[in-house]
Design a protein around this motif. Structure first.
Motif, PDB file in Angstrom:
ATOM      1  N   UNK A   1     -48.170 -18.576 -56.127  1.00 35.57           N
ATOM      2  CA  UNK A   1     -47.732 -19.589 -55.158  1.00 35.57           C
ATOM      3  C   UNK A   1     -47.470 -18.954 -53.791  1.00 35.57           C
ATOM      4  N   UNK A   2     -46.799 -17.813 -53.760  1.00 41.66           N
ATOM      5  CA  UNK A   2     -46.501 -17.137 -52.495  1.00 41.66           C
ATOM      6  C   UNK A   2     -47.778 -16.717 -51.774  1.00 41.66           C
ATOM      7  N   UNK A   3     -48.663 -16.056 -52.506  1.00 44.38           N
ATOM      8  CA  UNK A   3     -49.890 -15.546 -51.903  1.00 44.38           C
ATOM      9  C   UNK A   3     -50.773 -16.682 -51.399  1.00 44.38           C
ATOM     10  N   UNK A   4     -50.905 -17.758 -52.180  1.00 43.65           N
ATOM     11  CA  UNK A   4     -51.737 -18.890 -51.768  1.00 43.65           C
ATOM     12  C   UNK A   4     -51.148 -19.585 -50.544  1.00 43.65           C
ATOM     13  N   UNK A   5     -49.841 -19.715 -50.486  1.00 45.35           N
ATOM     14  CA  UNK A   5     -49.202 -20.358 -49.337  1.00 45.35           C
ATOM     15  C   UNK A   5     -49.474 -19.582 -48.050  1.00 45.35           C
ATOM     16  N   UNK A   6     -49.334 -18.251 -48.098  1.00 48.64           N
ATOM     17  CA  UNK A   6     -49.595 -17.436 -46.905  1.00 48.64           C
ATOM     18  C   UNK A   6     -51.072 -17.445 -46.556  1.00 48.64           C
ATOM     19  N   UNK A   7     -51.942 -17.459 -47.571  1.00 48.49           N
ATOM     20  CA  UNK A   7     -53.381 -17.512 -47.286  1.00 48.49           C
ATOM     21  C   UNK A   7     -53.735 -18.782 -46.521  1.00 48.49           C
ATOM     22  N   UNK A   8     -53.190 -19.917 -46.944  1.00 48.68           N
ATOM     23  CA  UNK A   8     -53.484 -21.171 -46.250  1.00 48.68           C
ATOM     24  C   UNK A   8     -52.935 -21.153 -44.818  1.00 48.68           C
ATOM     25  N   UNK A   9     -51.774 -20.536 -44.626  1.00 51.10           N
ATOM     26  CA  UNK A   9     -51.144 -20.540 -43.299  1.00 51.10           C
ATOM     27  C   UNK A   9     -51.827 -19.597 -42.324  1.00 51.10           C
ATOM     28  N   UNK A  10     -52.545 -18.595 -42.831  1.00 49.42           N
ATOM     29  CA  UNK A  10     -53.100 -17.565 -41.937  1.00 49.42           C
ATOM     30  C   UNK A  10     -54.626 -17.483 -41.960  1.00 49.42           C
ATOM     31  N   UNK A  11     -55.307 -18.374 -42.672  1.00 47.62           N
ATOM     32  CA  UNK A  11     -56.745 -18.180 -42.848  1.00 47.62           C
ATOM     33  C   UNK A  11     -57.552 -18.380 -41.570  1.00 47.62           C
ATOM     34  N   UNK A  12     -56.952 -18.971 -40.537  1.00 46.58           N
ATOM     35  CA  UNK A  12     -57.670 -19.148 -39.273  1.00 46.58           C
ATOM     36  C   UNK A  12     -57.177 -18.201 -38.175  1.00 46.58           C
ATOM     37  N   UNK A  13     -56.277 -17.287 -38.515  1.00 44.82           N
ATOM     38  CA  UNK A  13     -55.743 -16.352 -37.520  1.00 44.82           C
ATOM     39  C   UNK A  13     -56.792 -15.276 -37.249  1.00 44.82           C
ATOM     40  N   UNK A  14     -57.149 -15.028 -35.964  1.00 42.86           N
ATOM     41  CA  UNK A  14     -58.159 -14.008 -35.650  1.00 42.86           C
ATOM     42  C   UNK A  14     -57.546 -12.607 -35.609  1.00 42.86           C
ATOM     43  N   UNK A  15     -58.355 -11.613 -35.972  1.00 40.84           N
ATOM     44  CA  UNK A  15     -57.953 -10.210 -35.888  1.00 40.84           C
ATOM     45  C   UNK A  15     -59.045  -9.438 -35.155  1.00 40.84           C
ATOM     46  N   UNK A  16     -58.653  -8.328 -34.512  1.00 42.34           N
ATOM     47  CA  UNK A  16     -59.530  -7.670 -33.544  1.00 42.34           C
ATOM     48  C   UNK A  16     -59.658  -6.180 -33.849  1.00 42.34           C
ATOM     49  N   UNK A  17     -60.768  -5.576 -33.347  1.00 37.31           N
ATOM     50  CA  UNK A  17     -60.937  -4.130 -33.479  1.00 37.31           C
ATOM     51  C   UNK A  17     -60.284  -3.421 -32.303  1.00 37.31           C
ATOM     52  N   UNK A  18     -60.451  -2.108 -32.218  1.00 35.11           N
ATOM     53  CA  UNK A  18     -59.775  -1.314 -31.193  1.00 35.11           C
ATOM     54  C   UNK A  18     -60.234  -1.683 -29.787  1.00 35.11           C
ATOM     55  N   UNK A  19     -61.444  -2.215 -29.674  1.00 36.00           N
ATOM     56  CA  UNK A  19     -61.984  -2.588 -28.359  1.00 36.00           C
ATOM     57  C   UNK A  19     -61.714  -4.040 -27.992  1.00 36.00           C
ATOM     58  N   UNK A  20     -60.939  -4.761 -28.826  1.00 43.18           N
ATOM     59  CA  UNK A  20     -60.584  -6.136 -28.507  1.00 43.18           C
ATOM     60  C   UNK A  20     -61.577  -7.172 -28.974  1.00 43.18           C
ATOM     61  N   UNK A  21     -62.559  -6.768 -29.782  1.00 42.97           N
ATOM     62  CA  UNK A  21     -63.542  -7.727 -30.294  1.00 42.97           C
ATOM     63  C   UNK A  21     -63.049  -8.326 -31.608  1.00 42.97           C
ATOM     64  N   UNK A  22     -63.211  -9.645 -31.742  1.00 42.41           N
ATOM     65  CA  UNK A  22     -62.790 -10.295 -32.982  1.00 42.41           C
ATOM     66  C   UNK A  22     -63.669  -9.822 -34.129  1.00 42.41           C
ATOM     67  N   UNK A  23     -63.022  -9.426 -35.232  1.00 38.33           N
ATOM     68  CA  UNK A  23     -63.760  -8.925 -36.392  1.00 38.33           C
ATOM     69  C   UNK A  23     -63.733  -9.887 -37.572  1.00 38.33           C
ATOM     70  N   UNK A  24     -62.631 -10.607 -37.751  1.00 37.74           N
ATOM     71  CA  UNK A  24     -62.497 -11.463 -38.922  1.00 37.74           C
ATOM     72  C   UNK A  24     -61.363 -12.449 -38.673  1.00 37.74           C
ATOM     73  N   UNK A  25     -61.398 -13.545 -39.391  1.00 41.60           N
ATOM     74  CA  UNK A  25     -60.292 -14.504 -39.381  1.00 41.60           C
ATOM     75  C   UNK A  25     -59.665 -14.546 -40.779  1.00 41.60           C
ATOM     76  N   UNK A  26     -58.360 -14.656 -40.786  1.00 41.73           N
ATOM     77  CA  UNK A  26     -57.636 -14.690 -42.062  1.00 41.73           C
ATOM     78  C   UNK A  26     -56.937 -13.379 -42.346  1.00 41.73           C
ATOM     79  N   UNK A  27     -55.682 -13.473 -42.779  1.00 47.51           N
ATOM     80  CA  UNK A  27     -54.877 -12.284 -43.042  1.00 47.51           C
ATOM     81  C   UNK A  27     -55.164 -11.721 -44.429  1.00 47.51           C
ATOM     82  N   UNK A  28     -54.722 -10.493 -44.617  1.00 46.76           N
ATOM     83  CA  UNK A  28     -54.794  -9.796 -45.902  1.00 46.76           C
ATOM     84  C   UNK A  28     -53.391  -9.750 -46.502  1.00 46.76           C
ATOM     85  N   UNK A  29     -53.293  -9.809 -47.831  1.00 42.00           N
ATOM     86  CA  UNK A  29     -52.021  -9.630 -48.524  1.00 42.00           C
ATOM     87  C   UNK A  29     -52.204  -8.598 -49.628  1.00 42.00           C
TER      88      UNK A  29
END
Length: 728
Positions: free
Chosen positions: A472-500
């Motif tokens: 339940x905890x992991x699924x709740x956070x996955x739904x809340x963060x699956x559209x959050x963008x993450x970036x590489x060292x040069x500022x380019x978007x690499x993926x959306x969605x957090x890791x747990x």
């Protein structure tokens, strides 16, 4: 055990100690002489100001645009000054960069020729990439355990290491251990270790000591020689030895993996067999030290220098500061513990109830911390104030790790009653040790606390279970963060969605058999996570596979990684999008919990806030494991609690977790009061028996003995000026 006689002995020991305190303070000349000697032996030299020289350091070949933080430059300055050094820096402080830059500077100055970096088995490729990223064009030779698994591969690797002009060599812990010292080098180590006992025996003979004292010294010397000569009996191979590699400078990451030195001690919980890995490193460092003749030879790094034993700190000092021990006359472990160890009695829950247990803890903490600072660069998380994400605010308004308590199921309560019956049978001798023993009972109790299906063959159980709550905890956070963008060292978007990250040590993926890993993955998929987004760290069985898995965690489609302390703990860098950590079982040791938490609480994590949750089953083996962590917190916090205003946070965190994980949080306090009352009664009985014995003596003997032993000697009033406690 004779409780009355034990308390009588303790009573006399306290009286002797109190009389010693009175005696050395009573004469002003004696007091000043002893204090001067104390300061001479235990006083630390003035601390060197490395910050003033660190700003001028240059690092040849360092990547353009990269610069060391101030604390890293100070650490490099200490590497250039100290022949041996411990880098006791908090998780995420950038110790690898310090080692690479320090070794590179020493090599450019011609002070070392061939540095060797030893890293955990799963980190060879990661460490090699970090080195090349810091110093583009660096000539490196790397080897995992697979690279030296056969005699031919070992010979080829040693030859390449010897013949190449390498900027550095990177080896896994297993690969490093697979290349032993020669028999001659081991003999040299044994001779150096025996030099002290031999000199002591010779001194006793020269001083015409009593025969029994000389005989005891000779017996100790024989035992020590036999013990040392058994430390390394591995077969040797032609063309395969550590000396032939030409290495003259050793850098060891995660040094706490090498601290389990063999120890013989009468102190409770201290004696241990030790590990071949720890002995192998000690001998190699001793060999390099002898070869360097005062020059640079060794650096060890760890965020957690103490695991669960006071002997760990002695091992750190032997590796990083033998000169400190020699100056104090404390190179031998018994001498060191006579100054820096004390024994206490604590109450601990067991599967059969609450029982008293003797534990060994540090004494004279301030003095010990000063001696460690002489040979180690100590930087706590508070010292560094690193830019790491904050913990999510709990319901009580505090930013602290959370504890989620699962009530024990009816099946678990019934199983616990069965475990108590097994314990009674074992203690009564009604069952053979090979059939059932306390080790098996403890393992079953821990498995049941994680999930009853581990001990009942996978049969359904009443919920909710730890797996249900974690999913339940992991699924709740996955739904809340699956559209959050993450970036590489040069500022380019690499993926959306957090890791747990989910930790579980007491179960492993096992196809065809019910296990927590597969059950949690199925529960997550049932809650909407895409197929393939939940991975197991155990899937990666090679260095290359693990590197690919961790890269997928940093920049790829992995949403949840499930692993153990061994597979995802120290050295695992997957933090860029790590939103939180779930612990399905308590860590084996507190240092393991700190390393687990350090995967997310780390520089480079792009989440501004993270969560950290431990799930425990109430009134189960989880509670007992948490109490063990609470005891370890007192040891681990030695270097963390230098400022009384900022005590080691894990002491309170462990106490809170224990209180939440039991329905009777005051049971330990009640048991401690009852135990102390029993001790007081035993001591009263012992004193009465002693008084009766004195009364039966002849009048002249009675007066002489009663003066000294009828009543305990009371401690003197405090001296007007603070003075150290001398002699134990």
């Amino acid at each position: 055990m004779d409780d009355v006689a034990t308390e009588a002995a303790l009573d006399r020991a306290e009286a002797i100690q109190a009389e010693w305190e009175r005696w050395w303070r009573s004469d002003p000349e004696r007091r000043e002489r002893l204090l001067a000697r104390y300061a001479e032996v235990f006083g630390s030299p003035p601390a060197r100001d490395y910050a003033s020289v660190s700003g001028d350091l240059g690092f040849p070949g360092l990547r353009e645009g990269f610069s060391l933080a101030p604390h890293q430059r100070v650490a490099v300055a200490r590497m250039l000054h100290d022949p041996e050094l411990g880098l006791l820096h908090a998780v995420g402080a950038g110790k690898t960069a310090v080692m690479v830059c320090g070794a590179g500077r020493l090599r450019s100055e011609g002070r070392i020729r061939k540095p060797l970096l030893v890293v955990p088995n799963h980190m060879v490729e990661q460490a090699t990439k970090e080195w090349v990223d810091l110093v583009p064009g660096a000539r490196l030779l790397a080897a995992s355990a697979a690279g030296v698994r056969t005699p031919q591969l070992r010979r080829e690797f040693v030859a390449r290491a010897a013949e190449g002009d390498w900027d550095g060599i990177v080896m896994s812990q297993d690969a490093f251990e697979a290349i032993p010292l020669t028999r001659e080098a081991v003999a040299g180590y044994v001779a150096r270790q025996l030099a002290g006992p031999i000199a002591e025996a010779d001194r006793l003979r020269a001083d015409d000591a009593p025969d029994r004292v000389i005989a005891e010294a000779d017996r100790f010397l024989r035992r020590e020689r036999q013990w040392l000569e058994r430390l390394d009996v591995r077969p040797r191979e032609e063309g395969v030895s550590f000396e032939q590699m030409g290495v003259d400078y050793l850098l060891v990451d995660e040094l706490h993996h090498f601290l389990k030195q063999p120890v013989r001690s009468h102190l409770p919980g201290v004696a241990r067999q030790g590990s071949t890995r720890a002995v192998d490193l000690m001998m190699k460092v001793d060999h390099l030290r002898a070869e360097a003749a005062g020059g640079p030879c060794f650096v060890g790094t760890t965020a957690t220098p103490v695991i669960d034993n006071v002997a760990d700190m002695h091992a750190v000092l032997r590796l990083c500061g033998p000169h400190v021990l020699e100056r104090m006359g404390l190179s031998a472990f018994p001498a060191w513990t006579s100054v820096y160890a004390r024994v206490e009695t604590v109450m601990r829950r067991t599967l059969s109830g609450i029982e008293p247990r003797s534990v060994t803890r540090f004494a004279r903490e301030d003095l010990l911390v000063r001696s460690v600072a002489e040979c180690c660069d100590v930087k706590t998380a508070t010292d560094l104030a690193l830019p790491v994400p904050s913990l999510r605010v709990r319901e009580d308004g505090r930013r602290e790790p959370e504890v989620v308590v699962v009530p024990p199921s009816p099946e678990h309560q019934a199983y616990h009653a069965l475990l108590r019956e097994r314990i009674e049978a074992i203690r009564a001798g009604r069952v053979a040790p090979e059939v059932d023993n306390m080790l098996k009972v403890t393992a079953d109790a821990q498995a049941a606390a994680l999930d009853m299906r581990l001990v009942n063959g996978g049969a359904p159980v009443a919920g909710p279970t730890k797996i249900d709550i974690a999913a339940d905890m992991l699924a709740e956070t996955w739904r809340a963060t699956r559209d959050v963008p993450f970036y590489d060292r040069d500022g380019r978007e690499t993926v959306r969605g957090a890791l747990q990250l989910a930790f579980c040590d007491l179960s492993v993926p096992r196809p065809g058999q019910w296990n927590v890993y597969e059950a949690l993955r199925e529960a997550l998929y049932a809650r909407g996570l895409p197929p393939g987004s939940v991975r197991f760290a155990h899937e990666a069985t090679t260095t290359e596979a693990k590197a690919a898995l961790f890269e997928a965690c940093r920049t790829g489609p992995v949403a949840v990684l499930i692993g153990s302390t061994a597979t995802c703990g120290a050295g695992t860098n997957i933090q860029p999008r790590l939103a939180g950590t779930v612990h399905l079982d308590p860590a084996p040791h507190l240092v393991d919990r700190i390393q687990r938490d350090g995967r997310a609480e780390r520089r480079g994590n792009q989440n501004p806030e993270i969560y950290n949750r431990l799930i425990v089953t109430a009134d189960s083996a989880d509670t007992m494991r948490l109490e063990k962590l609470a005891e370890e917190a007192v040891l681990v916090g030695l270097l963390e609690s230098r400022d009384p205003a900022q005590p080691f946070p894990w002491i309170d965190r462990c106490a809170e977790a224990v209180a939440l994980a039991t329905t009777s949080p005051d049971a330990l306090a009640r048991a401690a009061d009852a135990h102390q009352a029993a001790r007081d009664q035993h001591r009263h009985t012992a004193r009465a028996q002693l008084s009766d014995a004195i009364q039966r003596l002849e009048p002249g003997q009675r007066d002489l003995v009663a003066t000294r032993f009828a009543e305990p000697v009371t401690s003197p009033s405090p001296h007007p000026t603070p003075a150290p406690e001398l002699g134990r």
